[in-house]
Design an enzyme around this catalytic site. Structure first.
Site, short mmCIF file in Angstrom:
data_model
loop_
_atom_site.label_atom_id
_atom_site.label_comp_id
_atom_site.label_asym_id
_atom_site.label_seq_id
_atom_site.Cartn_x
_atom_site.Cartn_y
_atom_site.Cartn_z
CD GLN A 118 40.08 46.21 23.90
OE1 GLN A 118 40.40 46.61 25.01
NE2 GLN A 118 38.94 46.52 23.31
N GLY A 154 38.10 51.85 29.00
CA GLY A 154 39.19 50.92 29.23
C GLY A 154 39.69 50.34 27.92
CG HIS A 177 39.92 42.72 26.43
ND1 HIS A 177 39.48 42.27 25.20
CD2 HIS A 177 39.11 43.76 26.76
CE1 HIS A 177 38.44 43.01 24.81
NE2 HIS A 177 38.19 43.91 25.75
CB CYS A 179 33.96 45.39 24.15
SG CYS A 179 35.69 45.08 23.83
CG HIS A 206 35.51 44.55 29.65
ND1 HIS A 206 34.28 44.42 29.04
CD2 HIS A 206 36.39 44.84 28.68
CE1 HIS A 206 34.44 44.61 27.74
NE2 HIS A 206 35.70 44.87 27.49
CD GLU A 207 39.45 46.99 29.44
OE1 GLU A 207 40.09 46.40 28.54
OE2 GLU A 207 38.42 47.64 29.21
NI NI Z 1 36.71 45.38 25.79
#
Ligand code: NI
Length: 153
Positions: A51, A46, A134, A88, A130-131
């Site tokens: 990011q 992912g 972010h 990550c 998780h995403e």
């Molecule tokens: Ni991550």
């Protein structure tokens, strides 16, 4: 198609809140394509836009079932709890145990602007959470359960 630079460690952009995508234009479509290339090249499951240095609510995921593109994703349902190792691409070498829902349903727009819902269990549920974190400047290390606490259980 292009590989973008993955922001890592203490890069401040990882702590910022991403803005909603109002118009799905060519820049967003190129971003989605580049993010997939970048995720596959890095062998991740992912990737969220911050990011790669873009503060927009855009996510790509592939847990081995093919790519999923999410624009403006929101978690609309969650149930259960699983504690498992998580990592990550922005925090290499810092894996740790995190509790996540066993099942979630995410609502998002696809690249044509159509709203859809997708459910995920286990790893996919973990990736959704998780995403989406972010996009809110939250990293998994904020949620890692310390080893001592795991051993007590
Ligand atoms: Ni991550």
């Amino acid at each position: 198609m292009a590989i973008r630079n993955i922001r890592k460690d203490n890069d401040e952009i990882l702590r910022k809140i991403s803005k909603k995508v109002e118009v799905i234009d060519d820049r967003i479509l190129t971003l989605l394509d580049d993010m997939k290339d970048t995720m596959y090249e890095a062998k991740g499951v992912g990737l969220a836009a911050p990011q790669v240095g873009v503060l927009r609510r855009v996510v790509v995921i592939d847990v081995g079932e093919g790519p999923i593109e999410l624009i403006n994703p929101v978690i609309v349902f969650e149930s259960g709890k699983i504690i498992d190792e998580e990592g990550c691409l922005s925090l290499p070498g810092r894996d740790g145990a995190v509790a996540r829902p066993e099942k979630v349903i995410v609502r998002a727009q696809d690249r044509n602007g159509k709203t859809f819902e997708k459910s995920g269990t286990d790893l996919l549920a973990r990736a959704f959470c998780h995403e989406v974190d972010h996009l809110n400047g939250i990293l998994f290390i904020d949620k890692v359960i310390p080893q001592e606490q795991l051993e007590k259980k």
